[in-house]
Design an enzyme around this catalytic site. Structure first.
Site, PDB file in Angstrom:
ATOM      1  CB  SER A 150      -2.023  -3.215   1.686  1.00 51.61           C
ATOM      2  OG  SER A 150      -0.944  -4.066   1.985  1.00 51.61           O
ATOM      3  N   GLY A 151      -2.768  -6.173   0.434  1.00 51.05           N
ATOM      4  CA  GLY A 151      -3.289  -7.523   0.618  1.00 51.05           C
ATOM      5  C   GLY A 151      -3.320  -8.002   2.054  1.00 51.05           C
ATOM      6  CG  HIS A 152      -0.272  -6.858   5.108  1.00 51.86           C
ATOM      7  ND1 HIS A 152      -0.037  -6.557   6.434  1.00 51.86           N
ATOM      8  CD2 HIS A 152       0.022  -5.741   4.411  1.00 51.86           C
ATOM      9  CE1 HIS A 152       0.390  -5.307   6.520  1.00 51.86           C
ATOM     10  NE2 HIS A 152       0.434  -4.802   5.307  1.00 51.86           N
ATOM     11  CD  GLN A 168      -5.626   0.070   8.580  1.00 52.32           C
ATOM     12  OE1 GLN A 168      -6.410  -0.738   9.058  1.00 52.32           O
ATOM     13  NE2 GLN A 168      -4.319  -0.112   8.624  1.00 52.32           N
ATOM     14  CB  THR A 226       9.225 -10.789 -12.580  1.00 50.36           C
ATOM     15  OG1 THR A 226      10.240 -10.705 -13.580  1.00 50.36           O
ATOM     16  CG2 THR A 226       8.465 -12.091 -12.720  1.00 50.36           C
ATOM     17  CG  ASN A 246      -3.161   4.557   9.997  1.00 52.71           C
ATOM     18  OD1 ASN A 246      -3.499   5.677   9.612  1.00 52.71           O
ATOM     19  ND2 ASN A 246      -1.982   4.341  10.563  1.00 52.71           N
ATOM     20  N   GLY A 270       0.816  -1.203   0.000  1.00 57.60           N
ATOM     21  CA  GLY A 270       0.000   0.000   0.000  1.00 57.60           C
ATOM     22  C   GLY A 270       0.850   1.254   0.000  1.00 57.60           C
ATOM     23  CB  CYS A 323       4.484   2.584   9.707  1.00 54.56           C
ATOM     24  SG  CYS A 323       3.580   1.518   8.576  1.00 54.56           S
TER      25      CYS A 323
END
Length: 395
Positions: free
Chosen positions: A200-202, A180, A238, A152, A72, A326
């Protein structure tokens, strides 16, 4: 091993078994490079396309408008830096808020050094951007507005639809950091007039190391990573095929379960807030009471240090945080809590708990009793609390 009550889902979430299962074949069986032209790479290429479609469908976008990133934070950087560069001939002014994630704030600080002018909007005591101030901040040279969908730390949801309308009416690009919010709130990019959106995926039970940036068709934005022709020549490198597959699967599950999951988490959130407020005196809830993420709770406990509280909660198997992951390790109080008007001494006593559908009411009861006991212990060691109680007794 002691039981862990995990309440830091804003920092990261557990990857769902179904997501891991979907990813595994792309490590060992379908490991071809999706950019290669031979048949062996076809399954990897098809899997990336399928994930892109799933994510596009989840926000009412076209697949060609979804670009995969490594996080993200990368998506935020790309949206803001590349848009600033692409539209510099039109103007050099960007509007954001004082409570954005550091991926946005530090990017804007970087751009200031490149000659851009940044307006950092104030928020009210609940953390909501003031629309009148937003309108007043707009100039002829304003090229971008970047306001997060939901905070967040304190969970407050912004009036994204109204901000999008304001931006659209004035011909200004609108980017939102939805890291979020995505997967926790319904989002349609057309309904909210969003031109660019980061996720973001996580944060939705997907893998770490993969995110996406939505870029509306027609937005003039430059490549962020130069090299090969991946991501339609806009983001070289890639593709992280297993991560993208996992993100797509997590997005599919999140959309299918969103309404039920959000309803459950909101009930559990409200139960936790009510119990703490009635059990622990000299406590406040940070952020909007109701217009907040369904799984977010943020408390401020007077007369204590949040770091001490976290360490003692950890001793009981409870995982929480004092703010953004963070900024963990920083001794400075949260910039978000200072922006909503908390003095330093109260901002230092913050605790963020972010729930999931796996948490239970019984766990919340244990958390409340643990917080009560720990706060009492820490306050009994605090000279400030002692002085406060003496002054109170003398009145």
């Amino acid at each position: 091993m002691k039981k862990v009550i995990y309440l830091d889902n804003a920092a990261t979430t557990k990857t769902k078994p179904e997501v891991v299962e979907a990813m595994l074949p792309y490590f060992t069986e379908y490991y071809g490079n999706p950019s290669s032209i031979y048949d062996f790479s076809a399954p990897a290429k098809a899997a990336v396309a399928k994930a892109r479609e799933a994510i596009a469908d989840s926000i009412g976008a076209q697949a060609r408008e979804v670009y995969f990133t490594g996080s993200g934070s990368e998506a935020d950087n790309w949206a803001i830096k590349a848009a600033a560069e692409a539209y510099r001939d039109k103007g050099n002014h960007i509007i954001t808020s004082k409570i954005e994630h550091h991926a946005v704030l530090h990017t804007c600080e970087y751009l200031e050094k490149q000659g851009f002018q940044i307006t950092y909007l104030d928020v009210d005591e609940n953390g909501v951007v003031k629309l009148d101030e937003l309108k007043k901040a707009i100039r002829p040279e304003t090229i971008l507005i970047s306001i997060m969908f939901a905070n967040n730390e304190i969970g407050t949801i912004q009036p994204i639809g109204q901000i999008g309308e304001i931006a659209k009416a004035r011909g200004i690009l609108f980017h939102t950091d939805a890291v979020q919010a995505y997967g926790h709130l319904p989002i349609n990019v057309d309904d909210y007039h969003i031109d660019m959106m980061s996720a973001s995926g996580h944060k939705i039970n997907g893998p770490k190391g993969v995110g996406f940036l939505y870029i509306r068709t027609g937005v003039k934005i430059r490549s962020f990573i130069h090299g090969g022709a991946q991501e339609r020549k806009r983001r070289a490198g890639t593709e992280n095929v297993p991560g993208i597959v996992g993100f797509g699967k997590a997005a599919q599950i999140a959309m299918e379960t969103l309404e039920r999951r959000a309803s459950y988490e909101a009930r559990l959130r409200d139960y936790l807030m009510a119990r703490v407020m009635e059990t622990v005196p000299y406590t406040r809830i940070n952020g909007h009471r109701s217009n907040r993420l369904p799984n977010n709770v943020n408390f401020a406990f007077q007369f204590i240090e949040g770091e001490s509280l976290l360490i003692m909660l950890d001793g009981k198997g409870i995982c929480g945080s004092s703010g953004s992951a963070c900024t963990s390790g920083s001794l400075d109080p949260s910039h978000v809590l200072l922006a909503i008007g908390l003095p330093h001494e109260i901002a230092h006593g913050s605790l963020r708990l972010t729930l999931s559908e796996e948490n239970t009411q019984e766990e919340m009861d244990f958390v409340v009793e643990s917080i009560k006991a720990i706060v009492e212990r820490l306050r009994n060691m605090s000279p400030l609390y002692e002085d406060f109680m003496k002054a109170k007794a003398d009145r």
